[in-house]
Design a protein around this motif. Structure first.
Motif, PDB file in Angstrom:
ATOM      1  N   TYR A 181      38.404  37.532   4.399  1.00  0.00           N
ATOM      2  CA  TYR A 181      39.251  37.518   5.595  1.00  0.00           C
ATOM      3  C   TYR A 181      40.741  37.569   5.244  1.00  0.00           C
ATOM      4  O   TYR A 181      41.595  37.544   6.141  1.00  0.00           O
ATOM      5  CB  TYR A 181      39.023  36.232   6.404  1.00  0.00           C
ATOM      6  CG  TYR A 181      37.649  36.064   7.021  1.00  0.00           C
ATOM      7  CD1 TYR A 181      36.778  37.132   7.173  1.00  0.00           C
ATOM      8  CD2 TYR A 181      37.229  34.814   7.474  1.00  0.00           C
ATOM      9  CE1 TYR A 181      35.523  36.948   7.743  1.00  0.00           C
ATOM     10  CE2 TYR A 181      35.986  34.633   8.049  1.00  0.00           C
ATOM     11  CZ  TYR A 181      35.137  35.700   8.179  1.00  0.00           C
ATOM     12  OH  TYR A 181      33.906  35.518   8.755  1.00  0.00           O
ATOM     13  N   HIS A 229      39.099  35.402  -0.302  1.00  0.00           N
ATOM     14  CA  HIS A 229      38.052  35.544   0.707  1.00  0.00           C
ATOM     15  C   HIS A 229      38.220  36.882   1.414  1.00  0.00           C
ATOM     16  O   HIS A 229      39.327  37.440   1.478  1.00  0.00           O
ATOM     17  CB  HIS A 229      38.119  34.381   1.726  1.00  0.00           C
ATOM     18  CG  HIS A 229      36.907  34.332   2.610  1.00  0.00           C
ATOM     19  ND1 HIS A 229      36.890  34.931   3.858  1.00  0.00           N
ATOM     20  CD2 HIS A 229      35.678  33.794   2.426  1.00  0.00           C
ATOM     21  CE1 HIS A 229      35.683  34.742   4.403  1.00  0.00           C
ATOM     22  NE2 HIS A 229      34.933  34.042   3.546  1.00  0.00           N
ATOM     23  N   GLU A 263      28.323  32.256  12.804  1.00  0.00           N
ATOM     24  CA  GLU A 263      29.204  31.326  13.533  1.00  0.00           C
ATOM     25  C   GLU A 263      29.396  31.752  14.987  1.00  0.00           C
ATOM     26  O   GLU A 263      30.013  31.037  15.773  1.00  0.00           O
ATOM     27  CB  GLU A 263      30.573  31.241  12.858  1.00  0.00           C
ATOM     28  CG  GLU A 263      30.531  30.458  11.563  1.00  0.00           C
ATOM     29  CD  GLU A 263      31.861  30.461  10.837  1.00  0.00           C
ATOM     30  OE1 GLU A 263      32.895  30.767  11.455  1.00  0.00           O
ATOM     31  OE2 GLU A 263      31.860  30.163   9.631  1.00  0.00           O
ATOM     32  N   ASP A 323      32.492  36.251  -0.236  1.00  0.00           N
ATOM     33  CA  ASP A 323      32.284  35.248   0.818  1.00  0.00           C
ATOM     34  C   ASP A 323      32.333  33.849   0.198  1.00  0.00           C
ATOM     35  O   ASP A 323      32.500  33.706  -1.032  1.00  0.00           O
ATOM     36  CB  ASP A 323      30.972  35.518   1.582  1.00  0.00           C
ATOM     37  CG  ASP A 323      29.713  35.277   0.758  1.00  0.00           C
ATOM     38  OD1 ASP A 323      29.816  34.917  -0.433  1.00  0.00           O
ATOM     39  OD2 ASP A 323      28.614  35.450   1.321  1.00  0.00           O
ATOM     40  N   SER A 324      32.178  32.836   1.024  1.00  0.00           N
ATOM     41  CA  SER A 324      32.327  31.453   0.540  1.00  0.00           C
ATOM     42  C   SER A 324      31.357  31.162  -0.603  1.00  0.00           C
ATOM     43  O   SER A 324      31.701  30.472  -1.560  1.00  0.00           O
ATOM     44  CB  SER A 324      32.034  30.462   1.663  1.00  0.00           C
ATOM     45  OG  SER A 324      32.867  30.718   2.736  1.00  0.00           O
ATOM     46  N   HIS A 373      35.320  32.808  15.920  1.00  0.00           N
ATOM     47  CA  HIS A 373      34.031  33.436  16.256  1.00  0.00           C
ATOM     48  C   HIS A 373      33.545  33.118  17.669  1.00  0.00           C
ATOM     49  O   HIS A 373      32.770  33.898  18.231  1.00  0.00           O
ATOM     50  CB  HIS A 373      32.975  33.042  15.221  1.00  0.00           C
ATOM     51  CG  HIS A 373      33.162  33.763  13.916  1.00  0.00           C
ATOM     52  ND1 HIS A 373      34.008  33.295  12.937  1.00  0.00           N
ATOM     53  CD2 HIS A 373      32.669  34.932  13.464  1.00  0.00           C
ATOM     54  CE1 HIS A 373      34.002  34.146  11.918  1.00  0.00           C
ATOM     55  NE2 HIS A 373      33.208  35.149  12.212  1.00  0.00           N
ATOM     56  N   PHE A 411      39.556  24.191   2.510  1.00  0.00           N
ATOM     57  CA  PHE A 411      38.253  23.691   2.041  1.00  0.00           C
ATOM     58  C   PHE A 411      37.717  24.562   0.911  1.00  0.00           C
ATOM     59  O   PHE A 411      36.959  24.092   0.062  1.00  0.00           O
ATOM     60  CB  PHE A 411      37.246  23.578   3.210  1.00  0.00           C
ATOM     61  CG  PHE A 411      36.620  24.877   3.650  1.00  0.00           C
ATOM     62  CD1 PHE A 411      35.582  25.450   2.945  1.00  0.00           C
ATOM     63  CD2 PHE A 411      37.076  25.531   4.790  1.00  0.00           C
ATOM     64  CE1 PHE A 411      35.002  26.656   3.357  1.00  0.00           C
ATOM     65  CE2 PHE A 411      36.504  26.719   5.208  1.00  0.00           C
ATOM     66  CZ  PHE A 411      35.474  27.287   4.484  1.00  0.00           C
ATOM     67  N   MET A 412      38.091  25.833   0.887  1.00  0.00           N
ATOM     68  CA  MET A 412      37.589  26.734  -0.167  1.00  0.00           C
ATOM     69  C   MET A 412      38.231  26.381  -1.511  1.00  0.00           C
ATOM     70  O   MET A 412      37.559  26.328  -2.544  1.00  0.00           O
ATOM     71  CB  MET A 412      37.894  28.185   0.201  1.00  0.00           C
ATOM     72  CG  MET A 412      37.164  28.644   1.437  1.00  0.00           C
ATOM     73  SD  MET A 412      37.535  30.350   1.869  1.00  0.00           S
ATOM     74  CE  MET A 412      36.384  30.580   3.213  1.00  0.00           C
ATOM     75  N   SER A 438      27.182  30.231   4.834  1.00  0.00           N
ATOM     76  CA  SER A 438      26.458  31.027   5.834  1.00  0.00           C
ATOM     77  C   SER A 438      25.460  31.968   5.168  1.00  0.00           C
ATOM     78  O   SER A 438      24.534  32.437   5.806  1.00  0.00           O
ATOM     79  CB  SER A 438      27.441  31.799   6.720  1.00  0.00           C
ATOM     80  OG  SER A 438      28.188  32.692   5.943  1.00  0.00           O
ATOM     81  N   ASN A 495      32.215  24.807   5.195  1.00  0.00           N
ATOM     82  CA  ASN A 495      33.438  24.734   6.002  1.00  0.00           C
ATOM     83  C   ASN A 495      33.582  23.304   6.516  1.00  0.00           C
ATOM     84  O   ASN A 495      33.394  23.007   7.694  1.00  0.00           O
ATOM     85  CB  ASN A 495      33.371  25.683   7.214  1.00  0.00           C
ATOM     86  CG  ASN A 495      33.278  27.134   6.824  1.00  0.00           C
ATOM     87  OD1 ASN A 495      32.634  27.471   5.841  1.00  0.00           O
ATOM     88  ND2 ASN A 495      33.919  28.002   7.589  1.00  0.00           N
ATOM     89  N   SER A 534      26.180  36.678   6.743  1.00  0.00           N
ATOM     90  CA  SER A 534      27.465  36.172   6.240  1.00  0.00           C
ATOM     91  C   SER A 534      28.334  37.382   5.901  1.00  0.00           C
ATOM     92  O   SER A 534      27.845  38.527   5.887  1.00  0.00           O
ATOM     93  CB  SER A 534      27.231  35.363   4.966  1.00  0.00           C
ATOM     94  OG  SER A 534      26.873  36.230   3.907  1.00  0.00           O
ATOM     95  N   THR A 535      29.589  37.147   5.564  1.00  0.00           N
ATOM     96  CA  THR A 535      30.437  38.312   5.251  1.00  0.00           C
ATOM     97  C   THR A 535      29.938  39.018   3.988  1.00  0.00           C
ATOM     98  O   THR A 535      29.913  40.241   3.922  1.00  0.00           O
ATOM     99  CB  THR A 535      31.917  37.905   5.109  1.00  0.00           C
ATOM    100  OG1 THR A 535      32.043  36.953   4.052  1.00  0.00           O
ATOM    101  CG2 THR A 535      32.450  37.312   6.389  1.00  0.00           C
ATOM    102  N   HIS A 576      28.325  37.548  12.542  1.00  0.00           N
ATOM    103  CA  HIS A 576      28.335  36.346  11.697  1.00  0.00           C
ATOM    104  C   HIS A 576      27.594  35.222  12.427  1.00  0.00           C
ATOM    105  O   HIS A 576      27.712  35.109  13.659  1.00  0.00           O
ATOM    106  CB  HIS A 576      29.795  35.940  11.418  1.00  0.00           C
ATOM    107  CG  HIS A 576      29.938  35.028  10.252  1.00  0.00           C
ATOM    108  ND1 HIS A 576      29.742  33.666  10.347  1.00  0.00           N
ATOM    109  CD2 HIS A 576      30.220  35.284   8.949  1.00  0.00           C
ATOM    110  CE1 HIS A 576      29.922  33.121   9.147  1.00  0.00           C
ATOM    111  NE2 HIS A 576      30.213  34.075   8.279  1.00  0.00           N
ATOM    112  N   TYR A 592      27.814  22.297   6.285  1.00  0.00           N
ATOM    113  CA  TYR A 592      28.349  23.642   6.063  1.00  0.00           C
ATOM    114  C   TYR A 592      29.547  23.475   5.140  1.00  0.00           C
ATOM    115  O   TYR A 592      30.313  22.504   5.272  1.00  0.00           O
ATOM    116  CB  TYR A 592      28.776  24.196   7.432  1.00  0.00           C
ATOM    117  CG  TYR A 592      29.147  25.659   7.487  1.00  0.00           C
ATOM    118  CD1 TYR A 592      28.721  26.570   6.530  1.00  0.00           C
ATOM    119  CD2 TYR A 592      29.916  26.143   8.552  1.00  0.00           C
ATOM    120  CE1 TYR A 592      29.060  27.910   6.618  1.00  0.00           C
ATOM    121  CE2 TYR A 592      30.255  27.486   8.651  1.00  0.00           C
ATOM    122  CZ  TYR A 592      29.823  28.360   7.673  1.00  0.00           C
ATOM    123  OH  TYR A 592      30.162  29.685   7.770  1.00  0.00           O
TER     124      TYR A 592
END
Ligand code: 13P
Ligand code: SF4
Length: 303
Positions: free
Chosen positions: A24, A22, A198, A38-39, A173, A61-62, A127, A112, A212-213, A196, A110
């Protein structure tokens, strides 16, 4: 002497493994990954990959999403303790009670979220595709959106859906304050503010773009602007610098760190590939079956 990165490369080939990361994640992890995204992008990669092993550098979760989409693969989370506090803000019992209260509503969750929550939902979103998915629900009587109240309020603001929002949030966030944006604009008057979804509405309303990212990466690539204030987790600055090194990026605030995303290291990626570390994701097959439905629906509606 072989470096850790070289060892990772060698063992990846031996085991037909890929490393997904990811945006991040720490820079050193992003630098050795086969794909950084991104996700949404990561879930597409996980569903399409022909690797036997996926080392998923992100939060639980990813990695679970990758396992649900590709249960025949070995999915390893190098950082077993890396969760997402927002995902844990709603329990299955709470969602079951909400569904009883609104029996004719569709549940949009979501990504997440925990696998159990996905299994109780009609469709997932990330997102980056939330708006697209929401438009497909426009005929429904109402939508229960879990767990992020801020992404939920953003969808509500942009559509005429009748929505009930769960009260979850991302602890990283929600640190964003309107004055952070006002002050950053004074310091960097030429820069565009990318935020973002969030983040709270009071901050989103002050930004130039809500993305989103992955959306931020696309936007920066295609924009004629040269400077950007980045209002999301700090890891994205590394991604942007690698992708478009000629442009300038200013983090909105140095408070925007997700401690869970920052647990990863090269040593842990290597340990996961060598079978001496990380967590091999394993879930109840019934949960996988039900959660898969809401994720596959998301992928289909996102096309
Ligand atoms: P993206 O959908 O932009 O990847 O965001 C995921 C996330 O965890 C944001 O906090
Ligand atoms: Fe979860 Fe927020 Fe961290 Fe994303 S940044 S993984 S939403 S806690």
């Amino acid at each position: 002497m072989e470096t850790i990165a070289e060892k990772i490369d060698k063992i990846k080939k031996e085991k037909n493994a890929v490393v997904l990361a990811h945006t991040y994640q720490p820079g050193e992890v992003q630098d050795i990954a086969d794909y950084v995204g991104d996700s949404y992008g990561l879930s597409v990669k996980a569903s399409e990959s022909d690797a036997d092993v996926i080392v998923f550098c992100g939060v639980r979760f990813m990695a679970e999403t990758a396992h649900i989409l590709s249960p025949e693969k070995r999915v390893i989370l190098p950082t077993p303790g890396a969760g997402c506090p927002m995902a844990d803000m709603i329990t299955p019992d709470e969602l079951i009670a909400m569904k009883k209260e609104y029996p004719d509503y569709q549940v949009m969750c979501y990504v997440n979220s925990t696998s159990e929550i996905k299994a109780l939902s009609d469709v997932c979103c990330t997102s980056s595709n939330a708006m697209k998915i929401a438009r497909h629900l426009s005929d429904s009587k109402g939508v229960l959106f879990v767990p992020d109240r801020h992404l939920g309020s953003y969808i509500q603001q942009k559509t005429d859906l009748n929505m009930v929002l769960w009260d979850g949030f991302c602890p990283t966030h929600v640190r964003i304050q309107p004055q952070d944006i006002e002050q950053a604009r004074v310091r960097h008057p030429e820069a565009l503010v990318l935020i973002h979804p969030e983040a709270p509405r009071s901050c989103r309303d002050l930004a130039d773009e809500v993305l989103s990212t992955g959306g931020m990466c696309e936007f920066v690539k295609n924009s004629s602007a040269q400077q950007f204030i980045i209002a999301t987790e700090l890891g994205l600055i590394h991604t942007l610098q690698r992708q478009n090194p000629e442009k300038k990026y200013y983090p909105l605030s140095d408070k925007l760190l997700c401690p869970n995303m920052k647990q990863g290291s090269l040593e842990q990626v290597l340990a996961s590939l060598e079978g001496r570390g990380g967590d091999v994701i394993s879930l109840d097959p019934q949960i996988v079956h039900k959660a898969r439905h809401s994720l596959v629906r998301m992928l289909e509606l996102s096309k």
